[in-house]
Design an enzyme around this catalytic site. Sequence first.
Site, PDB file in Angstrom:
ATOM      1  N   THR A   1       0.807  -1.201   0.034  1.00 34.40           N
ATOM      2  CA  THR A   1      -0.086  -0.097   0.186  1.00 34.40           C
ATOM      3  C   THR A   1       0.975   1.089  -0.020  1.00 34.40           C
ATOM      4  O   THR A   1       1.926   1.131  -0.413  1.00 34.40           O
ATOM      5  CB  THR A   1      -0.910  -0.135   1.026  1.00 34.40           C
ATOM      6  OG1 THR A   1      -1.902   1.014   0.917  1.00 34.40           O
ATOM      7  CG2 THR A   1      -0.200   0.222   2.573  1.00 34.40           C
ATOM      8  N   ASN A   2       0.305   2.343   0.317  1.00 36.74           N
ATOM      9  CA  ASN A   2       0.860   3.752   0.344  1.00 36.74           C
ATOM     10  C   ASN A   2       0.764   4.426   1.680  1.00 36.74           C
ATOM     11  O   ASN A   2      -0.441   4.079   2.357  1.00 36.74           O
ATOM     12  CB  ASN A   2       0.867   4.523  -1.029  1.00 36.74           C
ATOM     13  CG  ASN A   2      -0.481   4.674  -1.153  1.00 36.74           C
ATOM     14  OD1 ASN A   2      -1.257   5.225  -0.596  1.00 36.74           O
ATOM     15  ND2 ASN A   2      -1.163   4.037  -2.353  1.00 36.74           N
ATOM     16  N   GLY A   3       1.234   5.495   1.446  1.00 37.08           N
ATOM     17  CA  GLY A   3       0.894   6.444   2.863  1.00 37.08           C
ATOM     18  C   GLY A   3      -0.200   7.516   2.936  1.00 37.08           C
ATOM     19  O   GLY A   3      -0.216   8.164   3.815  1.00 37.08           O
ATOM     20  N   SER A   4      -1.110   7.236   1.889  1.00 42.75           N
ATOM     21  CA  SER A   4      -2.351   8.150   1.855  1.00 42.75           C
ATOM     22  C   SER A   4      -2.960   7.854   3.166  1.00 42.75           C
ATOM     23  O   SER A   4      -3.411   6.878   3.604  1.00 42.75           O
ATOM     24  CB  SER A   4      -3.251   7.657   0.595  1.00 42.75           C
ATOM     25  OG  SER A   4      -4.305   8.349   0.656  1.00 42.75           O
TER      26      SER A   4
ATOM     27  N   ALA B   1      -5.236   7.482  -3.827  1.00 45.88           N
ATOM     28  CA  ALA B   1      -3.704   6.886  -4.083  1.00 45.88           C
ATOM     29  C   ALA B   1      -3.957   5.554  -4.314  1.00 45.88           C
ATOM     30  O   ALA B   1      -3.865   4.643  -3.558  1.00 45.88           O
ATOM     31  CB  ALA B   1      -2.801   7.485  -2.963  1.00 45.88           C
TER      32      ALA B   1
END
Length: 225
Positions: A33-36, A100
Amino acid sequence: GQLLNRHQFLHGLRLLVTAGGTEEPIDPVRFITNGSSGKMGYAVAERAHQMGADVTLISGHANIPVPSGIKVIKVQTTEDMGHAVLDQYPKADALVMSAALADFEPVHMADQKIKKGPSSHHMILKLKRTPDVLKRVAKIKKSGQLTIGFAAETQNLIDNATHKLKAKKLDLIVANDVSNPKIGFGGDNNQVTFIDRNGHQQKTPVESKLKVADQLLKIIAKLKG
Ligand code: CTP
Ligand code: CA
């Protein structure tokens, strides 16, 4: 009277908003995943609802309570988000794509938890591209519908964002410099540059995501005429 009108200036607008990060499973207990944080998209949804819009929010991971009065569709992967967006877009007057999305997903998801084993010092994870949701939306877009994208960049902000505006056939792009830790991902404040199809640019001061949302919604109302 006038006060109500001023606060309800998006009355009747069917707005589709995406927010948060998508997750691509590697095995039953792990994902990419990502930091959104989802804060920007939730702010757009919340303010639009307060201004009278009929809001549907498609949300990836975001640890934020859903504001009441907003329809929410929760999704996990980029592909799931793509299906939900393509399903909802025909019923929308405008789409704000602030989610994101993971750009890559594992080629295979393991059925069982991957064990590291006694002697594995490295692991190679094979990934493949996920679909570009906004490019798919461009193919079903009808005249009068608006599509607004975000661009998260760490360099060449305006050039990269302008390229995405054109490649994804957007009406507006919200260019976001994510290299500055004081703004963007995670925090309550943001600073963005709005770029429209005529190349017109408008840079906001560093301000709360709610204020950035207000400015974006004002531009949407203007574009809707
Ligand atoms: N987006 C999308 N589908 C994807 C990836 C991104 O629709 N598979 C959308 C995002 O929601 C955002 C816009 O495209 O509104 C730009 O996302 P961004 O990650 O900045 O750009 P990418 O096109 O993915 O390019 P890159 O990450 O390589 O810069
Ligand atoms: Ca991306």
